[in-house]
Design a protein around this motif. Sequence first.
Motif, short mmCIF file in Angstrom:
data_model
loop_
_atom_site.label_atom_id
_atom_site.label_comp_id
_atom_site.label_asym_id
_atom_site.label_seq_id
_atom_site.Cartn_x
_atom_site.Cartn_y
_atom_site.Cartn_z
N VAL A 32 30.56 35.13 49.83
CA VAL A 32 29.94 36.18 49.54
C VAL A 32 30.69 36.99 48.60
CG1 VAL A 32 28.37 38.05 49.98
CG2 VAL A 32 28.28 36.09 51.17
N MET A 33 30.36 37.42 47.43
CA MET A 33 31.06 38.68 46.59
C MET A 33 30.21 39.80 46.16
SD MET A 33 33.25 38.06 43.23
CE MET A 33 31.84 37.77 42.21
N ARG A 34 30.82 40.79 46.77
CA ARG A 34 30.01 42.04 46.34
C ARG A 34 30.59 43.01 45.64
NH1 ARG A 34 28.06 42.07 51.75
NH2 ARG A 34 25.92 41.06 51.80
N LYS A 65 27.25 48.45 44.53
CA LYS A 65 25.86 48.34 45.44
C LYS A 65 24.86 47.38 44.42
CE LYS A 65 25.96 52.31 48.06
NZ LYS A 65 25.15 53.71 48.27
N SER A 105 25.81 41.46 43.56
CA SER A 105 26.26 40.58 44.72
C SER A 105 25.90 39.21 44.44
CB SER A 105 25.09 40.98 46.01
OG SER A 105 25.31 40.04 47.13
N GLU A 142 26.48 35.03 46.08
CA GLU A 142 26.32 34.08 47.26
C GLU A 142 26.69 32.76 46.85
OE1 GLU A 142 24.34 32.93 51.43
OE2 GLU A 142 23.67 34.79 50.40
#
Length: 57
Positions: A13-15, A18, A21, A23
């Motif tokens: 997962v990379m964020r 806010k 995102s 996955e």
Amino acid sequence: MRLSKDRQTTSAVMRIGKAFSMEARTDFSPAGLVAAGLLVSGILLGSAVIVAAARRR
């Protein structure tokens, strides 16, 4: 080890802040990993031959 039954899975997962995102998940069998390795090896060997041929005059 059974080549078709033993599977390896992974996820990431990379964020970024806010707003963004992402996955990713993957699932490989040992036979699939061997096939991917052979494919990459063939590509690298093929590109080496092309580069060697381009250098000759």
